[in-house]
Design a protein around this motif. Structure first.
Motif, PDB file in Angstrom:
ATOM      1  N   THR A  31       0.831  -1.205   0.000  1.00 41.42           N
ATOM      2  CA  THR A  31       0.000   0.000   0.000  1.00 41.42           C
ATOM      3  C   THR A  31       0.864   1.253   0.000  1.00 41.42           C
ATOM      4  O   THR A  31       0.577   2.220  -0.723  1.00 41.42           O
ATOM      5  CB  THR A  31      -0.944  -0.001   1.215  1.00 41.42           C
ATOM      6  OG1 THR A  31      -1.753  -1.171   1.162  1.00 41.42           O
ATOM      7  CG2 THR A  31      -1.819   1.230   1.235  1.00 41.42           C
ATOM      8  N   LEU A  32       1.911   1.261   0.791  1.00 35.84           N
ATOM      9  CA  LEU A  32       2.809   2.419   0.829  1.00 35.84           C
ATOM     10  C   LEU A  32       3.476   2.654  -0.517  1.00 35.84           C
ATOM     11  O   LEU A  32       3.611   3.805  -0.963  1.00 35.84           O
ATOM     12  CB  LEU A  32       3.874   2.235   1.914  1.00 35.84           C
ATOM     13  CG  LEU A  32       3.397   2.404   3.347  1.00 35.84           C
ATOM     14  CD1 LEU A  32       4.513   2.052   4.320  1.00 35.84           C
ATOM     15  CD2 LEU A  32       2.899   3.805   3.588  1.00 35.84           C
ATOM     16  N   ARG A  38       1.564   6.968  -6.621  1.00 33.87           N
ATOM     17  CA  ARG A  38       0.448   7.856  -6.948  1.00 33.87           C
ATOM     18  C   ARG A  38       0.817   9.321  -6.705  1.00 33.87           C
ATOM     19  O   ARG A  38       0.538  10.195  -7.529  1.00 33.87           O
ATOM     20  CB  ARG A  38      -0.758   7.460  -6.104  1.00 33.87           C
ATOM     21  CG  ARG A  38      -2.032   8.079  -6.569  1.00 33.87           C
ATOM     22  CD  ARG A  38      -3.195   7.477  -5.824  1.00 33.87           C
ATOM     23  NE  ARG A  38      -3.944   8.580  -5.265  1.00 33.87           N
ATOM     24  CZ  ARG A  38      -4.692   8.513  -4.196  1.00 33.87           C
ATOM     25  NH1 ARG A  38      -4.813   7.399  -3.542  1.00 33.87           N
ATOM     26  NH2 ARG A  38      -5.342   9.563  -3.782  1.00 33.87           N
ATOM     27  N   LEU A  39       1.454   9.602  -5.584  1.00 36.22           N
ATOM     28  CA  LEU A  39       1.862  10.971  -5.284  1.00 36.22           C
ATOM     29  C   LEU A  39       2.952  11.455  -6.233  1.00 36.22           C
ATOM     30  O   LEU A  39       2.954  12.617  -6.653  1.00 36.22           O
ATOM     31  CB  LEU A  39       2.323  11.078  -3.837  1.00 36.22           C
ATOM     32  CG  LEU A  39       1.232  10.928  -2.786  1.00 36.22           C
ATOM     33  CD1 LEU A  39       1.832  10.888  -1.388  1.00 36.22           C
ATOM     34  CD2 LEU A  39       0.217  12.040  -2.897  1.00 36.22           C
ATOM     35  N   SER A  40       3.870  10.572  -6.595  1.00 32.85           N
ATOM     36  CA  SER A  40       4.921  10.937  -7.537  1.00 32.85           C
ATOM     37  C   SER A  40       4.326  11.253  -8.908  1.00 32.85           C
ATOM     38  O   SER A  40       4.686  12.264  -9.529  1.00 32.85           O
ATOM     39  CB  SER A  40       5.935   9.797  -7.650  1.00 32.85           C
ATOM     40  OG  SER A  40       6.887  10.086  -8.630  1.00 32.85           O
ATOM     41  N   ASP A  41       3.412  10.416  -9.376  1.00 31.42           N
ATOM     42  CA  ASP A  41       2.748  10.678 -10.659  1.00 31.42           C
ATOM     43  C   ASP A  41       1.980  11.984 -10.620  1.00 31.42           C
ATOM     44  O   ASP A  41       2.026  12.773 -11.565  1.00 31.42           O
ATOM     45  CB  ASP A  41       1.782   9.538 -11.018  1.00 31.42           C
ATOM     46  CG  ASP A  41       2.496   8.261 -11.393  1.00 31.42           C
ATOM     47  OD1 ASP A  41       3.714   8.314 -11.664  1.00 31.42           O
ATOM     48  OD2 ASP A  41       1.831   7.196 -11.413  1.00 31.42           O
ATOM     49  N   ARG A  42       1.259  12.228  -9.529  1.00 25.94           N
ATOM     50  CA  ARG A  42       0.487  13.467  -9.400  1.00 25.94           C
ATOM     51  C   ARG A  42       1.401  14.692  -9.473  1.00 25.94           C
ATOM     52  O   ARG A  42       1.094  15.668 -10.147  1.00 25.94           O
ATOM     53  CB  ARG A  42      -0.274  13.445  -8.078  1.00 25.94           C
ATOM     54  CG  ARG A  42      -1.244  14.588  -7.932  1.00 25.94           C
ATOM     55  CD  ARG A  42      -1.950  14.545  -6.608  1.00 25.94           C
ATOM     56  NE  ARG A  42      -2.828  13.390  -6.544  1.00 25.94           N
ATOM     57  CZ  ARG A  42      -3.407  12.974  -5.428  1.00 25.94           C
ATOM     58  NH1 ARG A  42      -3.177  13.583  -4.282  1.00 25.94           N
ATOM     59  NH2 ARG A  42      -4.205  11.926  -5.439  1.00 25.94           N
ATOM     60  N   TRP A  94      -6.180  11.473 -15.811  1.00 27.81           N
ATOM     61  CA  TRP A  94      -5.453  10.229 -16.047  1.00 27.81           C
ATOM     62  C   TRP A  94      -5.962   9.149 -15.108  1.00 27.81           C
ATOM     63  O   TRP A  94      -6.724   9.402 -14.185  1.00 27.81           O
ATOM     64  CB  TRP A  94      -3.958  10.447 -15.867  1.00 27.81           C
ATOM     65  CG  TRP A  94      -3.516  10.572 -14.447  1.00 27.81           C
ATOM     66  CD1 TRP A  94      -2.964   9.591 -13.668  1.00 27.81           C
ATOM     67  CD2 TRP A  94      -3.585  11.727 -13.611  1.00 27.81           C
ATOM     68  NE1 TRP A  94      -2.683  10.073 -12.409  1.00 27.81           N
ATOM     69  CE2 TRP A  94      -3.065  11.382 -12.353  1.00 27.81           C
ATOM     70  CE3 TRP A  94      -4.045  13.023 -13.801  1.00 27.81           C
ATOM     71  CZ2 TRP A  94      -2.989  12.278 -11.301  1.00 27.81           C
ATOM     72  CZ3 TRP A  94      -3.969  13.917 -12.758  1.00 27.81           C
ATOM     73  CH2 TRP A  94      -3.446  13.550 -11.531  1.00 27.81           C
ATOM     74  N   GLN A  95      -5.512   7.930 -15.360  1.00 23.48           N
ATOM     75  CA  GLN A  95      -5.860   6.800 -14.510  1.00 23.48           C
ATOM     76  C   GLN A  95      -4.660   6.496 -13.613  1.00 23.48           C
ATOM     77  O   GLN A  95      -3.571   6.205 -14.110  1.00 23.48           O
ATOM     78  CB  GLN A  95      -6.216   5.584 -15.374  1.00 23.48           C
ATOM     79  CG  GLN A  95      -6.801   4.441 -14.606  1.00 23.48           C
ATOM     80  CD  GLN A  95      -7.204   3.297 -15.526  1.00 23.48           C
ATOM     81  OE1 GLN A  95      -6.468   2.944 -16.426  1.00 23.48           O
ATOM     82  NE2 GLN A  95      -8.361   2.726 -15.274  1.00 23.48           N
ATOM     83  N   ASN A  96      -4.879   6.547 -12.298  1.00 25.16           N
ATOM     84  CA  ASN A  96      -3.762   6.348 -11.375  1.00 25.16           C
ATOM     85  C   ASN A  96      -3.459   4.869 -11.167  1.00 25.16           C
ATOM     86  O   ASN A  96      -4.093   4.005 -11.760  1.00 25.16           O
ATOM     87  CB  ASN A  96      -4.022   7.070 -10.044  1.00 25.16           C
ATOM     88  CG  ASN A  96      -5.197   6.516  -9.277  1.00 25.16           C
ATOM     89  OD1 ASN A  96      -5.618   5.385  -9.470  1.00 25.16           O
ATOM     90  ND2 ASN A  96      -5.733   7.333  -8.385  1.00 25.16           N
ATOM     91  N   VAL A  97      -2.489   4.565 -10.301  1.00 27.45           N
ATOM     92  CA  VAL A  97      -2.061   3.181 -10.085  1.00 27.45           C
ATOM     93  C   VAL A  97      -3.128   2.325  -9.410  1.00 27.45           C
ATOM     94  O   VAL A  97      -3.055   1.106  -9.450  1.00 27.45           O
ATOM     95  CB  VAL A  97      -0.744   3.102  -9.265  1.00 27.45           C
ATOM     96  CG1 VAL A  97       0.407   3.681 -10.024  1.00 27.45           C
ATOM     97  CG2 VAL A  97      -0.902   3.761  -7.911  1.00 27.45           C
ATOM     98  N   LYS A  98      -4.133   2.957  -8.826  1.00 24.21           N
ATOM     99  CA  LYS A  98      -5.244   2.223  -8.228  1.00 24.21           C
ATOM    100  C   LYS A  98      -6.390   2.073  -9.228  1.00 24.21           C
ATOM    101  O   LYS A  98      -7.491   1.706  -8.859  1.00 24.21           O
ATOM    102  CB  LYS A  98      -5.734   2.928  -6.967  1.00 24.21           C
ATOM    103  CG  LYS A  98      -4.731   2.880  -5.840  1.00 24.21           C
ATOM    104  CD  LYS A  98      -5.332   3.482  -4.592  1.00 24.21           C
ATOM    105  CE  LYS A  98      -4.404   3.284  -3.413  1.00 24.21           C
ATOM    106  NZ  LYS A  98      -5.000   3.775  -2.182  1.00 24.21           N
TER     107      LYS A  98
END
Length: 112
Positions: A31-32, A38-42, A94-98
């Motif tokens: 999860t981490l 996700r935060l890096s992509d954002r 965009w579509q995130n990793v989740k």
């Protein structure tokens, strides 16, 4: 009688404790890692959105409406720019990793 080792019960209890710790920690680490990605992509997409907005903000025409897609950090990101009142609104979708759709919008004022 010499007792130089662990009994079978001690080995089973120790193995059970170890497996409990492993089954708790592995999902947390997974999860981490997803949240970190996700935060890096954002962050990267927001910086790219900012850079893509600059030509629209500095152009002489105030009528701006544009849509295009771009590959950012190995992801397809749709960029949309439109005028709202006296502001330019730029959005990245965009579509995130989740596998959830994420949208971030920035606003800017046209240069005079």
């Amino acid at each position: 009688m010499k007792a130089n080792g662990f009994t079978l019960i001690e080995v089973i209890v120790a193995s059970a404790i170890l497996m409990s710790v492993i089954t708790t920690i592995v999902p947390i680490i997974s999860t981490l890692n997803k949240e970190q990605q996700r935060l890096s992509d954002r962050r990267i997409i927001v910086h790219t959105l900012h850079d893509e907005m600059q030509p629209f903000l500095w152009s002489a025409t105030s009528e701006t409406s544009s849509k295009f897609t771009k590959n950012v950090n190995d992801q397809q990101v749709a960029f949309q720019f439109a005028n709202e009142d006296h502001y330019l609104k730029g959005c990245a979708i965009w579509q995130n990793v989740k596998y959830a759709e994420e949208t971030i919008c920035l606003y800017g004022i046209h240069a005079s």
